[in-house]
Design a protein around this motif. Structure first.
Motif, PDB file in Angstrom:
ATOM      1  N   SER A 112       0.524  -0.998  -0.270  1.00 61.49           N
ATOM      2  CA  SER A 112       0.170  -0.078   0.015  1.00 61.49           C
ATOM      3  C   SER A 112       0.969   1.426  -0.316  1.00 61.49           C
ATOM      4  O   SER A 112       0.257   2.115  -1.025  1.00 61.49           O
ATOM      5  CB  SER A 112      -0.655   0.344   1.046  1.00 61.49           C
ATOM      6  OG  SER A 112      -1.649  -1.225   1.242  1.00 61.49           O
ATOM      7  N   ARG A 172       0.528   4.128  -2.676  1.00 62.13           N
ATOM      8  CA  ARG A 172       0.431   5.939  -2.493  1.00 62.13           C
ATOM      9  C   ARG A 172       1.654   6.355  -3.483  1.00 62.13           C
ATOM     10  O   ARG A 172       1.729   7.824  -3.800  1.00 62.13           O
ATOM     11  CB  ARG A 172       0.639   6.550  -0.734  1.00 62.13           C
ATOM     12  CG  ARG A 172      -0.368   5.616  -0.922  1.00 62.13           C
ATOM     13  CD  ARG A 172      -1.107   5.562   1.160  1.00 62.13           C
ATOM     14  NE  ARG A 172      -2.106   4.971   1.164  1.00 62.13           N
ATOM     15  CZ  ARG A 172      -2.289   4.032   2.396  1.00 62.13           C
ATOM     16  NH1 ARG A 172      -0.572   3.921   2.097  1.00 62.13           N
ATOM     17  NH2 ARG A 172      -2.821   3.636   2.526  1.00 62.13           N
ATOM     18  N   TYR A 187      -8.814   0.876  -2.899  1.00 59.09           N
ATOM     19  CA  TYR A 187      -9.450   1.191  -1.316  1.00 59.09           C
ATOM     20  C   TYR A 187      -8.150   2.370  -1.125  1.00 59.09           C
ATOM     21  O   TYR A 187      -8.585   3.502  -0.177  1.00 59.09           O
ATOM     22  CB  TYR A 187      -9.298  -0.511  -1.173  1.00 59.09           C
ATOM     23  CG  TYR A 187      -9.341  -0.173   0.514  1.00 59.09           C
ATOM     24  CD1 TYR A 187     -10.370   0.744   1.243  1.00 59.09           C
ATOM     25  CD2 TYR A 187      -8.246  -0.186   0.966  1.00 59.09           C
ATOM     26  CE1 TYR A 187     -10.587   0.398   2.536  1.00 59.09           C
ATOM     27  CE2 TYR A 187      -8.255   0.068   2.451  1.00 59.09           C
ATOM     28  CZ  TYR A 187      -9.572   0.285   3.096  1.00 59.09           C
ATOM     29  OH  TYR A 187      -9.396   0.527   4.750  1.00 59.09           O
ATOM     30  N   LEU A 227      -6.224   3.804  -2.393  1.00 58.43           N
ATOM     31  CA  LEU A 227      -6.387   5.866  -2.787  1.00 58.43           C
ATOM     32  C   LEU A 227      -7.373   5.942  -2.686  1.00 58.43           C
ATOM     33  O   LEU A 227      -7.691   6.957  -3.555  1.00 58.43           O
ATOM     34  CB  LEU A 227      -5.791   5.612  -4.013  1.00 58.43           C
ATOM     35  CG  LEU A 227      -4.140   4.805  -4.636  1.00 58.43           C
ATOM     36  CD1 LEU A 227      -4.055   5.151  -5.911  1.00 58.43           C
ATOM     37  CD2 LEU A 227      -2.929   6.244  -3.231  1.00 58.43           C
ATOM     38  N   LYS A 228      -8.005   5.390  -1.523  1.00 56.42           N
ATOM     39  CA  LYS A 228      -9.628   6.147  -1.688  1.00 56.42           C
ATOM     40  C   LYS A 228      -9.754   7.916  -1.580  1.00 56.42           C
ATOM     41  O   LYS A 228     -10.583   8.154  -1.425  1.00 56.42           O
ATOM     42  CB  LYS A 228     -10.888   5.066  -1.222  1.00 56.42           C
ATOM     43  CG  LYS A 228     -10.568   5.269   0.380  1.00 56.42           C
ATOM     44  CD  LYS A 228     -10.941   4.187   1.103  1.00 56.42           C
ATOM     45  CE  LYS A 228     -11.210   4.487   2.571  1.00 56.42           C
ATOM     46  NZ  LYS A 228     -12.073   3.082   3.497  1.00 56.42           N
ATOM     47  N   GLU A 229      -9.353   8.127  -0.990  1.00 60.23           N
ATOM     48  CA  GLU A 229      -9.323  10.075  -0.486  1.00 60.23           C
ATOM     49  C   GLU A 229      -8.468  10.529  -1.320  1.00 60.23           C
ATOM     50  O   GLU A 229      -8.906  11.664  -1.121  1.00 60.23           O
ATOM     51  CB  GLU A 229      -8.334   9.370   0.624  1.00 60.23           C
ATOM     52  CG  GLU A 229      -8.516   9.075   2.537  1.00 60.23           C
ATOM     53  CD  GLU A 229     -10.089   8.965   2.394  1.00 60.23           C
ATOM     54  OE1 GLU A 229     -10.753  10.085   2.305  1.00 60.23           O
ATOM     55  OE2 GLU A 229     -10.723   7.387   2.769  1.00 60.23           O
ATOM     56  N   ARG A 230      -8.004   9.935  -2.071  1.00 61.74           N
ATOM     57  CA  ARG A 230      -7.617  10.904  -3.664  1.00 61.74           C
ATOM     58  C   ARG A 230      -8.718  11.096  -4.122  1.00 61.74           C
ATOM     59  O   ARG A 230      -9.838  10.236  -4.070  1.00 61.74           O
ATOM     60  CB  ARG A 230      -6.296  10.292  -3.977  1.00 61.74           C
ATOM     61  CG  ARG A 230      -5.019  10.423  -3.173  1.00 61.74           C
ATOM     62  CD  ARG A 230      -4.576   9.214  -4.233  1.00 61.74           C
ATOM     63  NE  ARG A 230      -3.390   9.740  -4.732  1.00 61.74           N
ATOM     64  CZ  ARG A 230      -2.258  11.176  -5.473  1.00 61.74           C
ATOM     65  NH1 ARG A 230      -1.566  11.108  -4.253  1.00 61.74           N
ATOM     66  NH2 ARG A 230      -2.198  11.549  -6.066  1.00 61.74           N
ATOM     67  N   GLU A 231      -8.341  12.630  -4.574  1.00 62.71           N
ATOM     68  CA  GLU A 231      -9.458  13.071  -5.252  1.00 62.71           C
ATOM     69  C   GLU A 231      -9.156  13.093  -7.308  1.00 62.71           C
ATOM     70  O   GLU A 231     -10.347  13.107  -8.149  1.00 62.71           O
ATOM     71  CB  GLU A 231      -9.443  14.440  -5.648  1.00 62.71           C
ATOM     72  CG  GLU A 231     -10.870  15.362  -3.841  1.00 62.71           C
ATOM     73  CD  GLU A 231     -11.107  16.054  -3.817  1.00 62.71           C
ATOM     74  OE1 GLU A 231     -10.601  17.432  -4.732  1.00 62.71           O
ATOM     75  OE2 GLU A 231     -11.279  16.248  -2.243  1.00 62.71           O
TER      76      GLU A 231
END
Length: 202
Positions: free
Chosen positions: A93, A97, A114, A116-120
């Protein structure tokens, strides 16, 4: 194109090929097994250790036992208490990232959506196909014996699903987890690439 693209795929659907062709079309880095090699180099674990961790996912119950402390232990007890497989997942992971931080790229599998789910700036794609076309590709391109192709496909799909479901706490293949799902048995690999490319360029 300034997006990080993750690709989940059914076995035999040609998802890796689609990802490779997209990377060439956009002239951006492509990561599949390269993630394992980078994670092995950074973590000190052998490449075989990463491969074994993925192979254990064939049976979800046995995999949960093999994972030892489980995915939640990192929150409760810290890195030192994690099982080897959990540490391997964290190392993988971390690499995912890092390559995403470096700029646009395509990452195949390994719960990248999953991770990278916080990235826009991430677009998550799922590649699928009907069983007959996956059997055909498995026999012609992967060299799998025709009488064992269906069994192999279902086993590999189960492994990917169990690995994803365990680590991501989501259901592998669920359309709600992806921005675009596309079937390669309709128009073929090149048509799928064109459709995804058009979707990304909107």
């Amino acid at each position: 194109m300034n997006k990080v693209i993750t690709i989940g795929r059914q076995f035999g659907s040609g998802g890796r090929i689609v990802g490779k062709k997209l990377a060439e079309a956009f002239d951006i880095p492509f990561y599949d097994n390269e993630i394992i090699n980078l994670a092995a180099k950074e973590s000190g674990f052998a490449v075989k250790a990463f491969e074994r961790a993925e192979e254990k996912a064939t049976n979800s119950f046995l995999y949960s036992i093999a994972m030892g402390a489980g995915a939640y232990s990192s929150h409760d007890f810290g890195y030192a208490s994690l099982s080897i497989d959990d540490r391997i997942f964290l190392a993988q992971s971390s690499v995912i990232r890092k390559v995403a931080d470096e700029g646009p790229c395509i990452i195949v599998g390994r719960c990248a959506d999953y991770v990278l789910k916080e990235r826009e700036d991430v677009v998550n794609i799922f590649i699928c196909a009907d069983l007959d076309s996956r059997i055909k590709r498995s026999v012609e391109e992967y060299g799998i014996a025709s009488e064992k192709a269906a069994e192999t496909i279902l086993r590999q799909d189960k492994r990917r699903a169990n690995y994803y479901n365990f680590h991501a706490n989501e259901k592998w293949g669920n359309v709600n987890n992806y921005d675009l799902s596309i079937r390669t048995d309709f128009g073929g690999i090149d048509h799928a690439v064109k459709c995804i490319k058009a979707f990304l360029e909107v």
